[in-house]
Scaffold this active site. Sequence first.
Site, PDB file in Angstrom:
ATOM      1  CG  HIS A  60      -6.445  -1.682  -6.007  1.00 58.24           C
ATOM      2  ND1 HIS A  60      -5.236  -2.000  -5.444  1.00 58.24           N
ATOM      3  CD2 HIS A  60      -6.899  -0.598  -5.313  1.00 58.24           C
ATOM      4  CE1 HIS A  60      -4.958  -1.150  -4.460  1.00 58.24           C
ATOM      5  NE2 HIS A  60      -5.963  -0.291  -4.361  1.00 58.24           N
ATOM      6  CE1 TYR A  89     -21.739  14.443 -14.926  1.00 60.87           C
ATOM      7  CE2 TYR A  89     -20.724  14.655 -12.764  1.00 60.87           C
ATOM      8  CZ  TYR A  89     -21.856  14.594 -13.555  1.00 60.87           C
ATOM      9  OH  TYR A  89     -23.100  14.677 -12.988  1.00 60.87           O
ATOM     10  NE  ARG A 120      -3.386   0.278   2.876  1.00 60.23           N
ATOM     11  CZ  ARG A 120      -3.991   0.244   4.053  1.00 60.23           C
ATOM     12  NH1 ARG A 120      -4.009   1.333   4.800  1.00 60.23           N
ATOM     13  NH2 ARG A 120      -4.567  -0.849   4.504  1.00 60.23           N
TER      14      ARG A 120
END
Length: 750
Positions: free
Chosen positions: A85, A129, A39
């Site tokens: 993931h 968007y 991570r």
Amino acid sequence: MGKDILPPSDGDDNIVPVDLKAALEERYLAYALSTIMHRALPDVRDGLKPVHRRIVYAMSEMGLRPNSAFRKCAKIVGEVMGNYHPHGDQAIYDALARLAQDFSLRYPLVNGQGNFGNIDGDSPAAMRYTESKMTAVAELLLEGIDQDAVDFRDTYDESNSEPVVLPGAFPNLLANGASGIAVGMATSIPPHNAHELCDAALHLIKHPDASVEKLVEFIPGPDLPTGGIIIDSHASIVEAYKTGRGGFRVRAKWQTEDLGRGGYQIVVTEIPFQVQKSRLIEKIAELLIARKLPLLEDIRDESAEDIRVVLVPKNRTVDATLLMESLFRLTELESRLPLNMNVLSMGRVPKVMGLGEVLTEWLQHRKEVLVRRSRFRLAAIDRRLEILGGFLIAYLNIDEVIRIIREEDEPKPVMIDRFNLTDNQVEAILNMRLRSLRKLEEFEIRTEFDNLTKEKAEIEALLASDDKQWQTVSWEIGEVKKKYAKATELGRRRTQFADAPDADVEAIQQAMIEKEPVTVVVSEKGWIRALKGHISDTSSLTFKEGDGLKVAFPAQTTDKILLVTTGGKAYTLGADKLPGGRGHGEPLRIMVDMENDQDVLTAFVHDPNRKLILASTSGNGFIVAESEMIANTRKGKQIMNVSMPDEAKLVVTVLGDHVAVVGENRKMLVFPLVQLPEMVRGKGVRLQRYKDGGISDIRCFTIADGLTWEDSAGRTFTKNKDELVEWLAERASAGRTVPKGFPRSGKFLG
């Protein structure tokens, strides 16, 4: 069915006792390792954390190359989350958006279309968007991924595979930097210039033992996406790169704009890395309202695409450098970028590495990628040569081949026996199209066979020679350097280096205080306050019961106030830090560490050019420069050494050339000032000798002008040089009885 899943009933509940400490240690360690490895820490070889690596790889698998069309980010995030993931979509999208921000990454890996946030700290638009695809930098990182350049591992659900690390033809770790907080460790690497990194890497290939000092000649320091100016010394930068730990002080870039008629304004065009512009301006505005920036009149944000923050000085006489220095101290116009090169070495071991180590590991990885790609290509050539060899045999015996295919029930084993072919060769011949039987085809096969044979020899020579491998790695790095050279818009250095101007610390501190008149009042019992304005009539001041006025004097908020105690200690307070005039103020003892058996002797405005005479009750004294009395801590500074019952009693300004001392025994002595030593600390020398009692008062004067005093009725007396002859003697003499008309109080009034 039910009986099978029930635990065996042997009388207990099958509860296994576990040592809580051991269980916690084991599980926390597992969590810590997971955070460190999967991570928070980047891999030294490709400079990526797993989430970024998965985003780039998923985009590659989706075919989102730099020359292809954009795709919705929601589609990409879904792909990354579903296949590689298994974490929150928002976390993935945040990581993806950051890869597209040219103010966060020096060389963005994602080309974004739409609102991806801005330097003011606004969030990107929702993923439905925005659209994105890979940049050329990301393509470089992936170069050779389909040629067995790196190892792959199963994804979380074992339905797919993902790369353990990317081939990394671009020096991404240092070029784009990284930051992350793991468990018990963190990483913070600022971005650098790719051209400089390539130069340093090429030097390292030729000189593997190159020192950090030499590498810093190529990489003078970070190159931040938002520009700015680094003001650290060369030595501290070298030390940071040597150890992998340190930091860089970055300042905003500014210039003055002439407004005519002597007026000017300051324009900030670049701000430090990772500072939000809107928050920075808010902070400056808050300080302005709080009157912490007396040199600044106003601040305006006139930014469009480029940054343009306008600072308006209070008036045209304000020194621009001084104004900026006060802002650098109080705001994020100057910020510190930490350097902590804590990375996963070879993808496994977290460790803090120096600049040389980081570049060396990247070069080793590049060499390994080259060898693996070469072996992959060699295996492909061998397979092709085998098939071409079979084709050539078939062309030489084409009639026989056609006969076998037409007449034999099982042509494959017959051809293997007849022409001594391999299984692969026969398969290729049997699958050959009829149109391939042209005469021209044989010529083309021979040409391809010769070319591949030549390429095979070159690859075998490369794999056999360490030098040739490094030459190839150098050539590849040289190509990257050309593509991101400083001559290009993306490659040009943005961050400059400069020495911080030698500004007067005192002047800067003054520039951070609003200058206002105040009257400082100290009471007998040691309470202090500062009333606004200059008050000449102190009779109206009120005090606590049993307390009264000790000293009151005018000052400015920018002044330093010196306090001298009966114990011979000096303390320094800023006039702007004193409690206001409401009420009775505050006890000095909560502001400075005064001993209980000591009281305030006097207080006055500090004048660094002035000298004082300090005298004790028993008649000892010396001269001290006021600049030596400044104390920067609560503890104060011991100036006069006295021990009870002796105390510091008088503080007098040094003037003229003679000193007049009066004892409690009403004897006066006049002696030249030069007989008094100047000291920083001490007991002093004897001023006047007494059989009993001590000193009453002291005055400095110019003997040519005579000694003047007033009596209690307000009449003025002056004794000229000739009249003072009987009192003139050496220091430490007993003196003579005071002249006629001298006040009964034993003090030089007036």
